[in-house]
Design an enzyme around this catalytic site. Structure first.
Site: not given
Ligand code: NAD
Length: 248
Positions: A13, A16, A156-157, A160
């Site tokens: 991931g 981005r 989602y929770s 996680k």
């Molecule tokens: P985001 O949606 O911007 O990025 C997630 C990335 O994962 C994307 O680039 C997407 O294309 C990629 N992805 C999705 N499905 C995929 C697959 N099958 N194979 C490969 N890549 C895949 O999200 P983010 O905010 O950058 O979050 C990143 C991580 O942090 C996630 O696991 C999210 O659950 C966790 N997170 C984020 C937040 C927040 O506030 N943004 C809070 C807690 C946890």
């Protein structure tokens, strides 16, 4: 301090959001970074550019973490070409928010396929390689809601919380092989995943953060980078919370 020179780091991931920030920090610290994602390369190019602006090296890998076969082939390919995999950051994740009674079968399957099965697929293939060098770092991206729960985020929770269980078990299974496995649990971070929240919900959320601000991707990336460093070699099986005090 916190140098990663000569290390090969795979960030799922990584095209981005938080993943991009992690690629930048790991690259800046000297790691050879591989950003792996399902998104088109044009999106990932921004990660490559950001890493190179920070003085690091990053390549893109198209990878769907839900496919065990693709993941295994990809990890074997990296091992063959670069001879080792030192760091795996299981960051790829999706959120399909809904109250329990409105959750679809597809929401459940897709969320678990990416967030949980995807992380297991990657850990299994990467740890197989790491075991050969008797060293490695795995960092799983959990979430504050995996520990606190949150109405509207049942699937989602749960996914996680599953990652936290995965982290603890893997830390015990592979400690004797020199591999540490930790989780980083972000709170409310400013990314694409959260930018579409209604203004009212955002205000409410900030009100619950003792440090009084939304987190930035760099706040999370710094914790990931630390856990990947030699300085964190005595830390395993832990959940590092990066949440501004939202949950302590
Ligand atoms: P985001 O949606 O911007 O990025 C997630 C990335 O994962 C994307 O680039 C997407 O294309 C990629 N992805 C999705 N499905 C995929 C697959 N099958 N194979 C490969 N890549 C895949 O999200 P983010 O905010 O950058 O979050 C990143 C991580 O942090 C996630 O696991 C999210 O659950 C966790 N997170 C984020 C937040 C927040 O506030 N943004 C809070 C807690 C946890």
């Amino acid at each position: 301090m916190f140098r990663l020179d000569g290390k090969v780091a795979i960030v799922t991931g990584g095209f981005r959001g938080l993943g991009r920030s992690m690629c930048v920090m790991l690259g800046q610290a000297g790691a050879h970074v591989i950003a792996a994602d399902v998104l088109p390369d044009e999106v990932g190019q921004a990660t490559v550019d950001a890493v190179s602006q920070a003085g690091g090296k990053c390549e893109l890998m198209r990878l769907d973490v839900t496919s065990a076969e693709q993941v295994d082939q990809a990890m074997r390919g990296v091992h063959k070409r670069l001879e080792h995999i030192d760091i795996l950051v299981n960051n790829a994740g999706i959120a399909r928010d809904n109250l329990l009674l409105r959750v679809s079968d597809e929401d459940i399957q897709k969320t678990f396929a990416v967030n949980v099965t995807g992380a297991i697929n990657c850990a299994r293939s990467a740890i197989r390689v790491m075991m050969r060098s008797k060293a490695g770092r795995v960092v799983n991206l959990a979430s504050v809601v995996g520990e606190t729960g949150n109405p509207g985020q049942v699937v989602y929770s749960a996914s996680k919380a599953a990652l936290i269980g995965l982290t603890k078990t893997l830390s015990r299974e592979y400690a004797s092989r020199g591999i540490t496995v930790n989780a980083v649990a972000p709170g409310y971070i400013d990314t694409d995943m959260t930018k579409n929240l209604p203004e009212e919900a955002k205000k409410l959320m900030i009100g619950q953060i003792p440090l009084g601000r939304v987190g930035q991707p760099e706040d999370v990336a710094a914790a990931v980078m630390f856990l990947c460093s030699d300085e964190a070699s005595y830390i395993t099986g832990q959940v590092i919370r990066v949440n501004g005090g939202m949950y302590v």
